[in-house]
Design an enzyme around this catalytic site. Structure first.
Site, PDB file in Angstrom:
ATOM      1  N   TYR A  35     -12.098  12.426  -4.676  1.00 49.29           N
ATOM      2  CA  TYR A  35     -11.264  12.048  -5.816  1.00 49.29           C
ATOM      3  C   TYR A  35     -10.695  13.284  -6.503  1.00 49.29           C
ATOM      4  O   TYR A  35      -9.495  13.372  -6.763  1.00 49.29           O
ATOM      5  CB  TYR A  35     -12.086  11.223  -6.803  1.00 49.29           C
ATOM      6  CG  TYR A  35     -11.309  10.710  -7.984  1.00 49.29           C
ATOM      7  CD1 TYR A  35     -10.297   9.767  -7.817  1.00 49.29           C
ATOM      8  CD2 TYR A  35     -11.597  11.138  -9.283  1.00 49.29           C
ATOM      9  CE1 TYR A  35      -9.585   9.277  -8.901  1.00 49.29           C
ATOM     10  CE2 TYR A  35     -10.894  10.651 -10.375  1.00 49.29           C
ATOM     11  CZ  TYR A  35      -9.877   9.721 -10.182  1.00 49.29           C
ATOM     12  OH  TYR A  35      -9.174   9.238 -11.261  1.00 49.29           O
ATOM     13  N   ASP A  63       0.863  -1.178   0.000  1.00 48.41           N
ATOM     14  CA  ASP A  63       0.000   0.000   0.000  1.00 48.41           C
ATOM     15  C   ASP A  63       0.902   1.231   0.000  1.00 48.41           C
ATOM     16  O   ASP A  63       1.672   1.449   0.946  1.00 48.41           O
ATOM     17  CB  ASP A  63      -0.881  -0.022   1.254  1.00 48.41           C
ATOM     18  CG  ASP A  63      -1.888   1.125   1.296  1.00 48.41           C
ATOM     19  OD1 ASP A  63      -1.656   2.154   0.638  1.00 48.41           O
ATOM     20  OD2 ASP A  63      -2.897   0.987   2.009  1.00 48.41           O
ATOM     21  N   LYS A  67      -6.621  14.372  -6.532  1.00 42.61           N
ATOM     22  CA  LYS A  67      -5.841  14.542  -7.763  1.00 42.61           C
ATOM     23  C   LYS A  67      -5.299  15.962  -7.904  1.00 42.61           C
ATOM     24  O   LYS A  67      -4.180  16.169  -8.399  1.00 42.61           O
ATOM     25  CB  LYS A  67      -6.702  14.176  -8.979  1.00 42.61           C
ATOM     26  CG  LYS A  67      -7.017  12.689  -9.081  1.00 42.61           C
ATOM     27  CD  LYS A  67      -5.762  11.849  -9.248  1.00 42.61           C
ATOM     28  CE  LYS A  67      -6.052  10.389  -9.518  1.00 42.61           C
ATOM     29  NZ  LYS A  67      -4.816   9.596  -9.688  1.00 42.61           N
TER      30      LYS A  67
END
Length: 328
Positions: free
Chosen positions: A146, A57, A150
């Site tokens: 999201y 991860d 980003k």
């Protein structure tokens, strides 16, 4: 032999990138924690001497003993169903994961490319979207986990570029499709093809007049490859500017699959963008790149892939490793 680390290696785009860099003669280290990635996407690479799989991860400290020439950061949930169910992990992989990988790139003196997205433009007020448009994003909406992950990813990448002199590249990826997409992940193409193959009506959200522009995966990989090896450090749109309404695209799917389903309409989700079309003038100029595969050709290949899936894959609602990460 050049060495490259590709995160999200078992995902849709990540696995195709592994294929491409293996083909180009690189030693590829593929990294994935398999929350949304699937090992079957890279099974054909596991016996190769120039491929190494690392289960990890990226939000945790990353230790790679080998020298690295390049890093591609493609680890992230990338569909609405994913990032609405695991919002914290989505934010962490964009923030902590990117920070860890930038630190690794600095230590290894490696060039790093991040997979950004057209979602940084939000529900755009400029059409088509150019790289100098700052976007229209709801930071506290459900999609913000999201979009903002980003946007932060781009910011910290440019900070490392400016402050540390790190060689970085930013690909703003528009809707991409092809074999190895995961069914039932909320994206338009797998959603429509999955419904058609299961004999369900095709669900269109809103009035269907919102637009998308779909890029076939081989074209996307070519654009990313050229960007990585280029000398350009600012964001570059990589996508297909051939725009279509969702309503018309649903009719294309019905024609392609030869099914008799109807199109049904449901309410548009909050902050769902009404227009999505890349301006690829910059990609043409600095990368000498533009997409080659038309939607008809690409969709035939993609449909054949989905037809080859088992009934279990066709009807399962989410990735087998997904549930165990929901509460983490």
């Amino acid at each position: 032999m050049k060495k490259i680390l590709i995160t999200g290696a078992a995902g849709f785009l990540g696995s195709h990138l592994c294929d491409r860099f293996i083909k180009e003669g690189f030693y590829v280290i593929g990294m994935d924690n398999f929350i949304t990635g699937d090992k079957k996407n890279i099974e054909h690479l596991l016996q190769l001497s120039n491929f190494q799989l690392v289960k990890h991860d990226v939000t945790n400290f990353i230790n790679i003993e080998a020298n690295l020439d390049y890093i591609l950061h493609f680890a992230s949930p990338a569909s609405p169903i994913d990032y609405l169910k695991i919002p914290i992990q989505t934010l962490k992989v964009g923030a902590l994961g990117t920070h860890n990988l930038l630190g690794l790139a600095k230590a290894k003196k490696a060039r790093m490319l991040i997979a950004s997205t057209s979602e940084v433009y939000g529900d755009p007020l400029v059409h088509p979207q150019t790289e100098d448009y700052y976007g229209n994003v709801n930071t506290i909406g459900p999609r913000g986990v999201y979009d903002e992950a980003k946007r932060f990813q781009e910011s910290i990448t440019m900070a490392y570029h400016r402050f540390h002199g790190l060689e970085t590249r930013i690909a703003r990826i528009f809707n991409t499709y092809g074999p190895r997409m995961r069914l039932n992940d909320g994206r338009v193409i797998p959603a429509f093809l999955g419904q058609a193959l299961r004999g369900e009506n095709l669900t269109v959200f809103g009035d269907g007049l919102q637009t998308r522009s779909f890029c076939y995966v081989d074209d996307q990989v070519e654009g990313i490859y050229r960007l990585l090896l280029s000398d350009y450090s600012n964001p570059v749109n990589i996508g297909n500017p051939n725009e279509i309404t969702i309503k018309d695209f649903a009719e294309e799917i019905i024609s392609l699959t030869g099914t008799k389903q109807k199109v049904i309409y449901k309410n548009l989700p909050q902050d769902d963008p009404l227009q999505r079309q890349p301006d690829i003038t910059l990609a043409k100029k600095v990368l000498n790149w533009e997409p080659k595969v038309n939607r008809g050709e690409g969709m035939k290949i993609t449909f054949e892939y989905f037809k080859s899936l088992s009934q279990e894959e066709l009807f399962k609602s989410e990735h087998k490793n997904f549930k165990e990460h929901i509460k983490k």
